[in-house]
Write an enzyme that holds these catalytic residues in place. Structure first.
Site, short mmCIF file in Angstrom:
data_model
loop_
_atom_site.label_atom_id
_atom_site.label_comp_id
_atom_site.label_asym_id
_atom_site.label_seq_id
_atom_site.Cartn_x
_atom_site.Cartn_y
_atom_site.Cartn_z
CG ASP A 201 -2.13 -0.83 1.13
OD1 ASP A 201 -2.15 -1.70 0.23
OD2 ASP A 201 -3.06 -0.65 1.94
CG HIS A 250 -1.98 2.37 5.61
ND1 HIS A 250 -3.34 2.51 5.46
CD2 HIS A 250 -1.60 1.46 4.66
CE1 HIS A 250 -3.77 1.73 4.47
NE2 HIS A 250 -2.74 1.09 3.97
CB CYS A 363 -5.91 8.31 4.85
SG CYS A 363 -5.01 7.52 6.15
N1 NVA Z 1 -3.30 1.61 10.74
C1 NVA Z 1 -2.68 2.72 11.42
C2 NVA Z 1 -2.53 3.93 10.52
C3 NVA Z 1 -3.79 4.60 10.08
C4 NVA Z 1 -3.58 5.80 9.19
C5 NVA Z 1 -3.45 3.06 12.67
O1 NVA Z 1 -4.61 2.68 12.78
O2 NVA Z 1 -2.90 3.70 13.55
#
Ligand code: NVA
Length: 371
Positions: A201, A250, A363
């Protein structure tokens, strides 16, 4: 909230590169960091968003436990959340336009019909490095057609400009063996995917000039990293950060560069020591996120809207516009005040409904041009 006026670029329309651009026209795609003045951006679209449906072990690895049951086929997000999110995205787009940023929006897609997820999170699907746009080789099956469906027209138009390179993702092999068994990486993490084909991703990567900092995660494998390294323009290098997060998916709630030389990091996921191993941060001031306690215990007010897909660290998922300007959720008062104390000019916008769908300002955007 800004008053509602029609968006100038509601339907994507890009100058037709070669024929309409003179020698001194601004570029259509040029971005190699997260903080230079933003000139052109894609802002996501929430219409018809549905909960993603993936293998149970993937959902367990990446999504908050109390919502696991919602991740089933043909399950739209609650309509009031989708409506709210679309208003917030439109307002965000207007805010950026008022700051002189050129805004493109995705095509409206019926995600229920296509068994897809959303058009609201384009950051996950496109990595812009210099003049090159690389489409993610999504691990999630429900996202494989997401860019084609929501941004295919815009990508074709941008790709018609000879100064722009668009790298479309190959179809995953059939059968796709990515989920057959977990992968143990040398850092002794176990991920929900193996390394049988490139998977990544784009939101697992952040640009710091010629260095791109990335992480392996439950959706990004080593072949994915090698694939990106192969496609970035020459002179760019990917370096993998040591991130302590078994649920990793992410990197944009882990790192937040505010300007050249100043970055906020999530101290539960990375250490200053691990960051300093990367030469690019040698002269940087690295600041641990200042309100860990409030994120962990109270989870800053969500206005009653559940965050179905992310942690409360979404507070760090904000968008820097350059010239020390930053867009922050209007209820994240504590962080906004702290940012102002560091010399940032904070623009506030509502985004709690977008949060419910899976992300915040970073995002929901893809910067095409930062100058
Ligand atoms: N998955 C990560 C990043 C989200 C932008 C989180 O939940 O902290």
């Amino acid at each position: 909230l800004l008053t509602k006026t029609p968006l100038a670029h509601k339907n994507p329309s890009v100058p037709d590169g070669h024929s309409s651009r003179g020698r001194n026209s601004p570029p259509n795609v040029a971005a190699n960091n997260e903080w230079a003045p933003l000139r052109s951006v894609i802002i996501g679209r929430a219409d018809n968003s549905c909960f993603p449906y993936e293998a149970p072990h993937m959902i367990e690895a990446t999504m908050p436990a109390r919502f696991h049951e919602a991740f089933k086929p043909a399950n739209p997000f609650p309509p009031e959340i989708v409506r709210g999110a679309e208003e917030e995205l439109e307002n965000f787009a207007l805010l950026l336009q008022s700051q002189g940023v050129n805004v493109f929006r995705p095509t409206k897609v019926d995600w229920l019909q296509t068994f897809g997820y959303t058009g609201a999170m384009p950051r996950d699907g496109l990595l812009v490095v210099g003049n090159t746009i690389i489409e993610s080789c999504f691990a999630w099956k429900c996202r494989v057609d997401e860019m084609a469906n929501s941004l295919g027209t815009l990508l074709s138009k941008l790709g018609a400009d000879p100064s722009v390179k668009v790298v479309r993702a190959p179809r995953p092999p059939s059968p796709d063996t990515l989920y057959n068994g977990i992968l143990e990486d040398p850092g002794s993490h176990e991920w929900a995917i193996n390394n049988s084909r490139p998977a990544f991703d784009a939101a697992d990567f952040m640009r710091f000039g010629s260095t791109i900092i990335g992480q392996l995660s439950n959706v990004t494998n080593m072949k994915g990293v090698e694939y990106i390294q192969h496609h970035v323009p020459s002179g760019y290098k990917i370096e993998l950060l040591d991130v302590n997060d078994p649920h990793a998916m992410h990197i944009d709630a882990t790192l937040l560069p505010l300007r050249q030389g100043l970055m906020v990091y999530n101290p539960l996921r990375v250490t200053e020591e691990s960051l300093r191993r990367h030469a690019v941060f040698k002269a940087w001031e690295l600041v641990s996120y200042p309100f860990v306690e409030s994120v962990q215990t109270v989870e800053e007010a969500t206005g009653g809207v559940p965050r179905f897909m992310t942690s409360a660290w979404l507070v760090m998922n904000v968008l820097v516009l350059g010239h020390d300007k930053i867009v922050v959720e209007e209820q994240d008062h504590e962080f906004a005040k702290w940012l102002e104390g560091r010399g940032m000019v904070v623009l506030k916008a509502p985004f709690r409904n977008v949060h419910a769908i899976g992300g915040s300002f970073h995002c929901a955007s893809v910067d095409l041009v930062r100058s």
